[in-house]
Design a protein around this motif. Structure first.
Motif, PDB file in Angstrom:
ATOM      1  N   HIS A  45       0.880  -1.160   0.000  1.00 63.36           N
ATOM      2  CA  HIS A  45       0.000   0.000   0.000  1.00 63.36           C
ATOM      3  C   HIS A  45       0.916   1.207   0.000  1.00 63.36           C
ATOM      4  N   CYS A  69      -3.589   6.389  -4.041  1.00 65.92           N
ATOM      5  CA  CYS A  69      -2.573   5.499  -3.489  1.00 65.92           C
ATOM      6  C   CYS A  69      -2.443   4.337  -4.476  1.00 65.92           C
ATOM      7  N   CYS A 116     -10.258   3.141  -1.663  1.00 70.70           N
ATOM      8  CA  CYS A 116      -9.273   2.075  -1.409  1.00 70.70           C
ATOM      9  C   CYS A 116      -9.617   1.369  -0.095  1.00 70.70           C
ATOM     10  N   CYS A 136      -7.156   2.221   2.740  1.00 70.15           N
ATOM     11  CA  CYS A 136      -7.328   3.560   3.293  1.00 70.15           C
ATOM     12  C   CYS A 136      -8.580   3.610   4.161  1.00 70.15           C
TER      13      CYS A 136
HETATM   14 ZN   LIG Z   1      -5.049   3.324  -0.088  1.00 65.87          ZN
END
Ligand SMILES: [Zn+2]
Length: 600
Positions: A201, A211, A365, A368
């Motif tokens: 990540h 990301c 994500c 996240c």
């Molecule tokens: Zn992420």
């Protein structure tokens, strides 16, 4: 036979117009081959390839003779042998014409006649040529001289001057063929095999909104990246009228500095590493700057660099080289894309094949959302994170356990099979490069101040998934020792204390590899396996090693289903278990099988 060997490589590339250094992977391959044939300590002399252009092939093929016999010293005494290794496997077979083969045979005869302390090994495709006939004619049937031919299918023959027929001395060997193919593949493909795609990540460049799941690392491919970069820089140098400098920039790729330094030295061009921020100092303030970057993500960093370099007074070349560019940017079949900065047009030229970083919007994500922050790709923890492991395990449908400890038909008692297991063959094909890296990383972590992974020999069961994984390990580390794959029937016998077949195979294939390992004290031996269910396979591997007087330093299963257990043999030998991931009690089982000392 001498105990020490010096190898003088003669790599012939027919149809090429220039000479090149023989790369370290190839030299290591030669060292292993000569060691396999003659035993003893082998060193390989750094060397350059021998080339014959198409026109030279037509008009002066005899040059191959002169180049083969040039610069080969005489042997210094009975302790040190000289081996000349003639490698024609990089030449297209259609160019290995009858006259060329005859000149090669004649050169080999001449080398052996002038110094009987020499040996010659020829690596060549399995073709019928005049090589042997020409060799026998030059040496004469009344003299004792021979060479060894190693064909590309792994088979080996001995060609003696006083015998009309070649004698087979080694059967064909699929593993050799595979290694040779890898060595001879186009540089772009070899580079692909050495690039490490780290799963995790990560931050996406300077973006705060995105990301990414992958980070691409070329630290194992400096040689290949340098070679490709050198060709591109040379084109720029030729078309530049002003003095040219290379300016490199990286934030997470220290290997780029090595690439830039290597290319700069080769081409005699000054190189400057640009800091991410601050003034561009200590660099010229006129001339042409060729930018070399590790990766282009959002393009913001590249634009800022262009601005800074131009402010310094340099002209930024229109072509900007980047080792990694995302496929999304390039478009199908393209290796460059247009970027406008400071009112000028630039072309970002990708050096490696396009990558797919799987950029995600941070608000979408999963990691996240779970509150897992993106990490700096340079900081890597040993082992595999749960998030990554379960993504890998759930990526493909699970399959019935088809191989492993116990008899294949389950007629003899052994640990029970799992009804379903992850499809490790598919998993290793997709994530194996990274998992292989993780094994090496675990090993490095365990060995405080010890030697690098180049000195570790992995031992594993000879099974499909481990074949895939060990192939990937070797694609990246061409120079590392060959893994030893122990056949499952040998492991099953060892489980029951039966070593009769093992004794018969002590000097062939896997047995020969272990016999050699036992004699050498420069390697550490490490057991690896896809998963450890009951310690059975690992204990069997240990028992096999014990028969060869080899002690393993550690056992690294990718997944350990048996946490907290140690590997112990009745002799008291205990080997640490260091898995990449542990899953305790995955299923309801009867009592776990006892190990050799009666522990569960
Ligand atoms: Zn992420």
């Amino acid at each position: 036979m001498p105990e020490r060997w010096r190898v003088f490589p003669k790599a012939i590339r027919l149809g090429r117009a220039t000479t090149e250094d023989i790369g370290p992977d190839r030299l290591a391959f030669y060292r292993r081959l000569v060691g396999d044939i003659y035993r003893g300590d082998v060193t390989v002399e750094p060397s350059q390839t021998i080339y014959l252009s198409m026109s030279q092939l037509r008009t002066s093929a005899r040059q191959v003779f002169d180049r083969l016999i040039a610069d080969v010293p005489r042997s210094m005494g009975p302790d040190e042998g000289i081996a000349v290794l003639v490698d024609v496997t990089e030449s297209p077979p259609e160019l290995i014409s009858e006259p060329v083969a005859a000149h090669v045979g004649e050169a080999i005869g001449t080398l052996l006649l002038t110094d009987p302390g020499r040996q010659v090994v020829v690596m060549m495709p399995a073709l019928r040529t005049r090589l042997q006939r020409s060799f026998r004619r030059v040496v004469g049937a009344d003299r004792q001289a021979h060479m060894t031919i190693q064909y590309d299918n792994g088979s080996r023959v001995r060609v003696s001057a006083d015998q009309a027929e070649d004698q087979p001395i080694h059967p064909s060997d699929a593993d050799y063929t595979k290694q040779l193919q890898r060595l001879n593949q186009p540089i772009e493909d070899r580079l692909g095999g050495k690039i490490l795609r780290r799963l995790g990540h990560f931050q996406f460049g300077t973006s705060t909104e995105h990301c990414t799941r992958y980070f691409f690392d070329a630290s194992y491919a400096v040689q290949e990246v340098s070679q490709l970069t050198k060709d591109l820089v040379l084109e720029e140098k030729r078309s530049s009228t002003a003095p040219l400098v290379i300016m490199s920039h990286q934030t997470h790729s220290p290997w780029l500095t090595e690439v830039a330094t290597e290319v700069a030295q080769r081409l005699g061009i000054p190189h400057f590493g640009l800091p991410t921020e601050g003034d561009v100092e200590n660099v010229p303030n006129s001339g042409d700057a060729l930018l070399l970057l590790d990766v282009v993500n959002t393009g913001n960093t590249t634009k800022a660099l262009i601005k800074r370099v131009r402010q310094r007074g340099l002209n930024v070349r229109q072509t900007i080289l980047a080792v990694f560019v995302d496929r999304e940017r390039l478009g199908t079949g393209q290796n460059s894309y247009k970027m406008v900065a400071e009112n000028s047009t630039y072309w970002i030229r990708s050096i490696a094949n396009p990558i797919e970083r799987l950029k995600r919007k941070r608000v979408r994500c999963e990691q996240c959302i779970l509150g897992i922050e993106p990490t700096d790709p340079r900081s890597s923890q040993p082992g595999i994170r749960s998030f990554d492991m379960w993504e890998i395990l759930l990526a493909h449908k699970w399959v019935p356990e088809r191989y492993g400890p116990g008899d294949s038909d389950n007629t003899q008692p052994g640990p029970r099979r799992f009804s379903l297991v992850p499809d490790f063959v598919r998993i290793f094909k997709e994530y194996g490069d990274w998992i292989a890296f993780k094994l090496d990383e675990m090993l490095t972590t365990m060995r405080t101040g010890g030697a690098g992974v180049e000195e570790a020999v992995y031992v594993c069961p000879a099974e499909p998934a481990m074949d895939t994984l060990t192939d990937l390990l070797r694609a990246r580390h061409g120079a590392r020792p060959v893994p030893v794959k122990i056949p499952r029937p040998i492991l099953r016998d060892a489980e029951r204390g039966d070593f009769s077949t093992l004794e018969q195979e002590r000097d062939v294939g896997w047995g020969g590899q272990l016999s050699d390992l036992a004699k050498s004290n420069s390697y550490s031996v490490v057991l690896i396996d896809e998963f450890n269910g009951s310690n059975t396979t690992a204990l069997s591997m240990l028992k096999v090693l014990q028969r060869f007087d080899i002690t393993a330093t550690a056992y690294l299963p990718v997944i350990n289903l048996n946490p907290g257990s140690a590997l112990r043999l009745p002799s008291g030998l205990e080997v640490p278990v260091c898995p990449l991931y542990e899953i305790p009690a995955p299923r309801a089982l009867g009592p776990a099988p006892l190990d050799e000392t009666g522990n569960r």
